[in-house]
Structures are given as structure tokens and as C-alpha cells.
Design a protein around this motif. Structure first.
Motif, mmCIF file in Angstrom:
data_model
loop_
_atom_site.group_PDB
_atom_site.id
_atom_site.type_symbol
_atom_site.label_atom_id
_atom_site.label_comp_id
_atom_site.label_asym_id
_atom_site.label_seq_id
_atom_site.Cartn_x
_atom_site.Cartn_y
_atom_site.Cartn_z
ATOM 1 N N ALA A 279 -27.355 -5.848 -21.045
ATOM 2 C CA ALA A 279 -27.993 -6.543 -19.916
ATOM 3 C C ALA A 279 -27.814 -8.047 -20.042
ATOM 4 O O ALA A 279 -27.536 -8.746 -19.047
ATOM 5 N N ALA A 280 -27.948 -8.577 -21.249
ATOM 6 C CA ALA A 280 -27.781 -10.018 -21.449
ATOM 7 C C ALA A 280 -26.347 -10.449 -21.178
ATOM 8 O O ALA A 280 -26.106 -11.519 -20.604
ATOM 9 N N ARG A 281 -25.387 -9.630 -21.580
ATOM 10 C CA ARG A 281 -23.983 -9.952 -21.296
ATOM 11 C C ARG A 281 -23.721 -9.959 -19.796
ATOM 12 O O ARG A 281 -23.028 -10.858 -19.281
ATOM 13 N N LEU A 282 -24.298 -9.015 -19.087
ATOM 14 C CA LEU A 282 -24.070 -8.919 -17.646
ATOM 15 C C LEU A 282 -24.684 -10.098 -16.901
ATOM 16 O O LEU A 282 -24.144 -10.556 -15.881
ATOM 17 N N THR A 283 -25.820 -10.592 -17.387
ATOM 18 C CA THR A 283 -26.514 -11.689 -16.704
ATOM 19 C C THR A 283 -26.106 -13.072 -17.220
ATOM 20 O O THR A 283 -26.613 -14.077 -16.724
ATOM 21 N N GLY A 284 -25.225 -13.111 -18.205
ATOM 22 C CA GLY A 284 -24.784 -14.389 -18.753
ATOM 23 C C GLY A 284 -25.808 -15.070 -19.644
ATOM 24 O O GLY A 284 -25.737 -16.282 -19.854
ATOM 25 N N ASP A 285 -26.742 -14.295 -20.187
ATOM 26 C CA ASP A 285 -27.766 -14.838 -21.085
ATOM 27 C C ASP A 285 -27.195 -14.882 -22.509
ATOM 28 O O ASP A 285 -27.290 -13.903 -23.255
ATOM 29 N N ARG A 286 -26.619 -16.011 -22.881
ATOM 30 C CA ARG A 286 -25.932 -16.089 -24.166
ATOM 31 C C ARG A 286 -26.901 -15.955 -25.340
ATOM 32 O O ARG A 286 -26.609 -15.267 -26.319
ATOM 33 N N ASP A 287 -28.049 -16.615 -25.253
ATOM 34 C CA ASP A 287 -29.037 -16.489 -26.325
ATOM 35 C C ASP A 287 -29.541 -15.060 -26.448
ATOM 36 O O ASP A 287 -29.692 -14.523 -27.554
ATOM 37 N N GLY A 288 -29.818 -14.450 -25.315
ATOM 38 C CA GLY A 288 -30.298 -13.077 -25.335
ATOM 39 C C GLY A 288 -29.275 -12.114 -25.909
ATOM 40 O O GLY A 288 -29.610 -11.199 -26.659
ATOM 41 N N ALA A 289 -27.995 -12.343 -25.559
ATOM 42 C CA ALA A 289 -26.930 -11.483 -26.081
ATOM 43 C C ALA A 289 -26.781 -11.655 -27.582
ATOM 44 O O ALA A 289 -26.619 -10.680 -28.322
ATOM 45 N N LEU A 290 -26.837 -12.915 -28.056
ATOM 46 C CA LEU A 290 -26.707 -13.154 -29.490
ATOM 47 C C LEU A 290 -27.895 -12.554 -30.241
ATOM 48 O O LEU A 290 -27.722 -11.944 -31.305
ATOM 49 N N ALA A 291 -29.086 -12.698 -29.681
ATOM 50 C CA ALA A 291 -30.265 -12.135 -30.341
ATOM 51 C C ALA A 291 -30.165 -10.618 -30.434
ATOM 52 O O ALA A 291 -30.434 -10.034 -31.501
ATOM 53 N N ALA A 292 -29.771 -9.956 -29.346
ATOM 54 C CA ALA A 292 -29.649 -8.499 -29.367
ATOM 55 C C ALA A 292 -28.538 -8.063 -30.321
ATOM 56 O O ALA A 292 -28.676 -7.056 -31.034
ATOM 57 N N ARG A 293 -27.448 -8.817 -30.346
ATOM 58 C CA ARG A 293 -26.359 -8.488 -31.270
ATOM 59 C C ARG A 293 -26.829 -8.619 -32.719
ATOM 60 O O ARG A 293 -26.504 -7.793 -33.573
ATOM 61 N N CYS A 294 -27.601 -9.666 -32.991
ATOM 62 C CA CYS A 294 -28.133 -9.856 -34.340
ATOM 63 C C CYS A 294 -29.116 -8.749 -34.703
ATOM 64 O O CYS A 294 -29.147 -8.286 -35.853
#
Length: 354
Positions: A279-294
Motif C-alpha cells: 500500500a505504501a509503494r502504491l501511494t508513494g509513501d517512502r517512509d511507510g514503505a521503508l518502515a514496512a520493509r524493515c
């Protein structure tokens, strides 16, 4: 140890390795602490075999005209590498009945120690801890994702005075312990090279029946160099977190219950973290994507470590453990190899806390 004519209530122990520039900022804040006339304190710096000008930094603040409100500032050298060795040396050398721990990449609010002392008296507690806030380089944007801030050391989700618990645990960067507690539960575990030594100590404190209390009024500010905001550093930190959480839960739950916890962790990564990442990748939320990846990486590291613990027990360290060594990783990722490399950022206050 203390001289007979020195009355010291609290020894503030600072373990340090090759951070002379940051250490000066730390010591400058620690000699300006307010005491309200209620206690006397010393600052004890444990130099963990630094190769930079750390000894000179200690000597500067040990001078009578630089030690401020502290009874004294002194240093000892601990040759065995690792923060647990250094902190344990600090406990052994401390002159006070209380030992407060403060990291070498932090600056203390003037009320930090006074608030910890007041909390200990108010709650009749033998273990107390305080808040950690972030100080970022000038112009740097505070991470919007809660987990990223947690990995940088911020204490989030604790707005009021409360006891610590299994999920909300004290960190050794803002912690004060009656020295008698160590006689009961032991010192920091020197085998935990990947970190988590403070969480392990708290696990034993909790198991021994001690109640530890937190106050948001005892504040330290964690100095964040720009390199710690890199995604590589965040991923390395997440992997370390996964490993030491696995060890803590192995010791808490034992080999019979740990597989159930592993299954829950796997489900959490699949049902929660993976959709959050997508969802973060789709919405362009870079911090959210990095946090979920971590978070997914933390789960992966947790499961790998937990599996090794089930097969071999806690005594065997593998190649993955060595790769996540706290000291070696900091050297490689933050640039601690060169003297003075990890210089303090020009400080700006962070934004509103969650």
C-alpha cells in the motif's frame, strides 16, 4: 572508587568508543545537570579502547573549572571490546549507590537526572527510565513512520508516567538502577554482541520481581548523524532487532512455546507488514514503505535466529550474528573507523511527537 571525603549518590556511566566529538557534547550536557540540592553525582566515562582523542575529551571535563554541577568527572579504560563490557566496568567502578546510564551520542536535558531521582523516590522504585527524543541534522526531515523513529532510538507511545512492561521496555541510554539490583540479577550479558543487552537485563529485572517505572520528564536527546538516516542503516538495525528479540523470547518462552510465537510472527509479517508495504509503494509513501520493509526484515531475521536457537540453543553464534555485531556494524555503516568521523549534527528540534 570514591575517596572517603566524597559523598556521591549517583554515578552517571557513559560508555564510549571513538566518538570524541560527540562525547564532548555529551559531557557538556552532563556537567550542567540540575540537582535541586537533593543529591550529588559524578560522571564516569568508560573508554572502550578508543583510538581517537577520547582521553583528551575526558581530561578536559575532569578539570575543576569544567566539571560544573558534578562532584567530579573521571575516566577509566576498558580494553575488552563491547558496550556490555564497558557498562559492567562502569558498574564496578561507580561510587554512587545508584548507577545511571547515558550514551555517548546523546545530550541530557538539564532536568534529566533530577527527574529520575524524583521518580525513584515517588514510586519507591529501584529501576527507573526516561524519554529519548531525536535531534536530527539541520534540514533533515523527521521520519513520519513510527517504527523508523523507534529504530533511531526515540521512545514513542509513552506520553505519561507509567510502569515499563513486556512491550515497553527501558533502554540503557536513559536508565537509573539501584546498584543492589545488579547483585540480584547480574550485569549486562557480554555475549550479546548484536545488541539487546539492555532488553536482556530488563528481562531479568522483571523476572526477579522488580517494578521499573518510566517518566516522560527525564529527557535525553539522541544525536542522529545523517548517515543513520540511510536505508542501509535502517535495514541493518531492523535485522539486529529481529535477532535480539528472538533471543529474548527464546529465554522468556522456552523451546516448547517459541514455535507458537514464531508462527504468530510469520502471520504478522504476512497479514500486516506485507500489505502495508504494498500500500505504501502504491501511494508513494517512502517512509511507510521503508518502515514496512524493515518490519518484514525484522521478522525474517527473527525467524532465522529463532530457528537456530531451537536447533542449537543460545550458546552458538553463527555468521549472521557476527555480521550484525553492533560495534563492527557501526564502524562500517556510520563511518566510525576514522577518528572523529561520527561528528555531532548541527542540532534542530524534531517535530511533534506521536
Amino acid at each position: 572508587m570514591s575517596s572517603p571525603d566524597l559523598a556521591i549518590d549517583v554515578s552517571v556511566v557513559v560508555a564510549t568508543f571513538n566518538r570524541a566529538a560527540m562525547l564532548r557534547e555529551t559531557l557538556r550536557s552532563l556537567v550542567e545537570l540540575e540537582t535541586d540540592g537533593a543529591f550529588a553525582y559524578e560522571v564516569l566515562v568508560v573508554d572502550n579502547a578508543s583510538s581517537d582523542n577520547t582521553p583528551q575529551a575526558i581530561t578536559e571535563f575532569a578539570a575543576v573549572d569544567r566539571r560544573g554541577s558534578a562532584v567530579r568527572v573521571r575516566g577509566v579504560r576498558e580494553p575488552s571490546p563491547g558496550v556490555s563490557h564497558a557498562r559492567n566496568r562502569g558498574v564496578g567502578e561507580a561510587a554512587g549507590d545508584w548507577v545511571a546510564f547515558h550514551d555517548d551520542d546523546q545530550v541530557a536535558d538539564p532536568r534529566w537526572l533530577a527527574e529520575l531521582v524524583a521518580l525513584a523516590k515517588r514510586r519507591s522504585a529501584l529501576v527507573v527510565g526516561g524519554a529519548v527524543k531525536l535531534k536530527l541534522p539541520a534540514g533533515a526531515k523527521e521520519p513520519s513512520a513510527r517504527y523508523l523513529r523507534q529504530m533511531l532510538g526515540e521512545k514513542v507511545g509513552m506520553p505519561a508516567e507509567q510502569p515499563f512492561n513486556r512491550r515497553q521496555i527501558p533502554g540503557a541510554g536513559s536508565l537509573m538502577i539501584d546498584r543492589g539490583v545488579f547483585d540480584h540479577v547480574g550485569l549486562f550479558d557480554t555475549d550479546l554482541e548484536i545488541g539487546g543487552e539492555d532488553a536482556d537485563l530488563y528481562r531479568r529485572i522483571r523476572a526477579a520481581g522488580y517494578e521499573a517505572w518510566y517518566t516522560p520528564k527525564a529527557i535525553v536527546h539522541h544525536l542522529i548523524p545523517a548517515k543513520r538516516l540511510d536505508s542501509d542503516y535502517m535495514r541493518w538495525t531492523a535485522a539486529r532487532h529481529g535477532q535480539h528479540v528472538a533471543l529474548r523470547e527464546f529465554l522468556d518462552w522456552g523451546p516448547r512455546k517459541l514455535p507458537l510465537v514464531m508462527a504468530a510472527r510469520l502471520g504478522q509479517a504476512t497479514i500486516n507488514y506485507l500489505p502495508r508495504y504494498l500500500a505504501a509503494r502504491l501511494t508513494g509513501d517512502r517512509d511507510g514503505a521503508l518502515a514496512a520493509r524493515c518490519l518484514m526484515l525484522r521478522s525474517q531475521s527473527y525467524l532465522a535466529k529463532a530457528w537456530r536457537l531451537l536447533l542449537h540453543g543460545e550458546g552458538q553464534q553463527g555468521a549472521a550474528d557476527a555480521a550484525l555485531s553492533l560495534r563492527e556494524g557501526r564502524e562500517r555503516l556510520v563511518g566510525g573507523q576514522a577518528p572523529e568521523a561520527e561528528t555531532p549534527p548541527r542540532l534542530v528540534a524534531t517535530g511533534p511527537q506521536e
